[in-house]
Design an enzyme around this catalytic site. Sequence first.
Site, PDB file in Angstrom:
ATOM      1  N   ARG A 175       0.878  -1.184   0.000  1.00 12.45           N
ATOM      2  CA  ARG A 175       0.000   0.000   0.000  1.00 12.45           C
ATOM      3  C   ARG A 175       0.907   1.223   0.000  1.00 12.45           C
ATOM      4  NH1 ARG A 175      -0.978   2.766   4.500  1.00 12.45           N
ATOM      5  NH2 ARG A 175      -1.272   1.144   6.051  1.00 12.45           N
ATOM      6  N   HIS A 188      -3.532   4.421   4.771  1.00 13.72           N
ATOM      7  CA  HIS A 188      -4.589   3.417   4.951  1.00 13.72           C
ATOM      8  C   HIS A 188      -5.926   3.963   4.434  1.00 13.72           C
ATOM      9  CE1 HIS A 188      -7.143   0.407   6.795  1.00 13.72           C
ATOM     10  NE2 HIS A 188      -7.812   1.378   7.375  1.00 13.72           N
ATOM     11  N   TYR A 205       4.384   6.119  11.034  1.00 13.71           N
ATOM     12  CA  TYR A 205       4.754   4.754  11.440  1.00 13.71           C
ATOM     13  C   TYR A 205       5.633   3.995  10.443  1.00 13.71           C
ATOM     14  CZ  TYR A 205       0.537   3.764   8.639  1.00 13.71           C
ATOM     15  OH  TYR A 205      -0.396   3.716   7.643  1.00 13.71           O
TER      16      TYR A 205
HETATM   17  C1  LIG Z   1     -13.523  -6.435  13.124  1.00 13.12           C
HETATM   18  C2  LIG Z   1     -12.775  -5.137  12.939  1.00 13.12           C
HETATM   19  N1  LIG Z   1     -11.773  -4.814  13.776  1.00 13.12           N
HETATM   20  C3  LIG Z   1     -11.091  -3.652  13.611  1.00 13.12           C
HETATM   21  C4  LIG Z   1     -11.448  -2.788  12.607  1.00 13.12           C
HETATM   22  C5  LIG Z   1     -10.667  -1.482  12.417  1.00 13.12           C
HETATM   23  N2  LIG Z   1      -9.841  -1.587  11.205  1.00 13.12           N
HETATM   24  C6  LIG Z   1     -10.206  -0.994  10.060  1.00 13.12           C
HETATM   25  S1  LIG Z   1      -9.114  -1.265   8.826  1.00 13.12           S
HETATM   26  C7  LIG Z   1      -8.103  -2.176   9.830  1.00 13.12           C
HETATM   27  C8  LIG Z   1      -6.819  -2.774   9.292  1.00 13.12           C
HETATM   28  C9  LIG Z   1      -7.061  -3.776   8.209  1.00 13.12           C
HETATM   29  O1  LIG Z   1      -5.835  -4.155   7.637  1.00 13.12           O
HETATM   30  P1  LIG Z   1      -5.740  -5.247   6.519  1.00 13.12           P
HETATM   31  O2  LIG Z   1      -6.648  -6.392   6.836  1.00 13.12           O
HETATM   32  O3  LIG Z   1      -4.308  -5.572   6.306  1.00 13.12           O
HETATM   33  O4  LIG Z   1      -6.348  -4.561   5.221  1.00 13.12           O
HETATM   34  P2  LIG Z   1      -5.904  -3.234   4.454  1.00 13.12           P
HETATM   35  O5  LIG Z   1      -6.717  -2.109   5.056  1.00 13.12           O
HETATM   36  O6  LIG Z   1      -4.447  -3.060   4.651  1.00 13.12           O
HETATM   37  O7  LIG Z   1      -6.282  -3.443   3.034  1.00 13.12           O
HETATM   38  C10 LIG Z   1      -8.639  -2.248  11.109  1.00 13.12           C
HETATM   39  C11 LIG Z   1      -7.994  -2.955  12.240  1.00 13.12           C
HETATM   40  C12 LIG Z   1     -12.525  -3.150  11.766  1.00 13.12           C
HETATM   41  N3  LIG Z   1     -12.926  -2.372  10.766  1.00 13.12           N
HETATM   42  N4  LIG Z   1     -13.157  -4.336  11.935  1.00 13.12           N
END
Ligand SMILES: Cc1ncc(C[n+]2csc(CCOP(=O)(O)OP(=O)(O)O)c2C)c(N)n1
Length: 382
Positions: free
Chosen positions: A277, A281, A290
Amino acid sequence: MRCVLLITHDLPLSSDHQELDDGPESDELIQLITQDGERTQGSVLQRWIQDVTDEQLGSLYEDMVVIRRIDTEATYLQRQGELALWPPLLGQEAAQIGSARSLRKDDFVFSSYRESGVAYCRGVDFEDLTRVWRGNSHSSWDPFVLNMATPQVIIGAQTLHATGYAMGIKNDGADSVAVTYFGDGATSQGDVNEAMVFASSFQLPVIFFCQNNHWAISEPVSLQASVPLSRRAPGFGIPSLRVDGNDVLAVMAATRSALDRARSGGGPTFIEAVTYRMGPHTTADDPHRYRNVDELAGWAAKDPIARLEKYLKSSGRFIDGFQRLVADKSDAVAHAMREACKNMLDPEPITVFDNVFSEPHAALTRQKEAYAHYLSTFAAAE
Ligand SMILES: Cc1ncc(C[n+]2csc(CCOP(=O)(O)OP(=O)(O)O)c2C)c(N)n1
């Protein structure tokens, strides 16, 4: 448990998917176009893209450029206050286009919020790409028109939906496939692990497509997993492939292989597309807090679009004018999306209560009445 085993053994075994049935032999990335734009030969996945012409590669290039432009424009729209939030996909174009362009119309996609490129390939229109992020609707499009569920924000929940849908495909005796997209962070969620157990037990036609973009907001993938993510799936009884997610051709080959396996009764596959990425985010995030700039520079050198461009140029297929045509199309698409977004009619505030439950719900009705009363106080003041 007896029932699970019986079902597993009753299934016809897929005959010719050595690359999957043998499991990951090494952590090496499968790559068909190098960082310098050279085609590699001899990969076990080579045969899956034998038919792809340079002309078709040109159209994959076009899609990647267009979705990068859509992504940039949406980011601008957010910065200009037209969208409340946007989750950029910058850097993940090959992973999304290579996989989405491998699917059939009757396959069904269950994605997270970052797969705007996949949505574009499924035919989502521009207004619908931005509708939810503008705050104009709870949802975006009719899943059954495009065979793509609306984006899931609960991390990993879509893997369960895909697995349930795949159970339906199997019960119907159909040969379509459910494909679910999620990030590296999602692999730590219970939902994803539960989905993989179930998919494996029932040998369901589902592809777990993990875009390892290295960061779950501010948590690095190294914190989520001490081994490559692709190595986890075999523990569930699911074969996996680890591909260079910035190589559109390798992604396409891996997806085609997994699709074929699922269609012929071979069951689920896990694909780890190793990508990065490059942006934040979401537009609410500041990655400078970070991650270090050297890491980003290293990945920028592996840019999926630049890599394909190098290959097309060296193969003589990148004829004069093609790049201009692609740029013009991207501009037109970005313009159309901007117009659609800005001209979207704002819904009446009270409609926020619509479509929350499919059946009437007393508590919601009370809230709606209270809100209607509150809104009426503005009317009285005018
Ligand atoms: C069940 C849940 N826990 C926490 C969150 C908060 N949250 C939103 S995005 C994220 C990180 C996700 O990272 P990843 O799975 O690597 O996907 P990316 O966003 O990098 O595509 C988190 C922890 C959420 N949306 N749902």
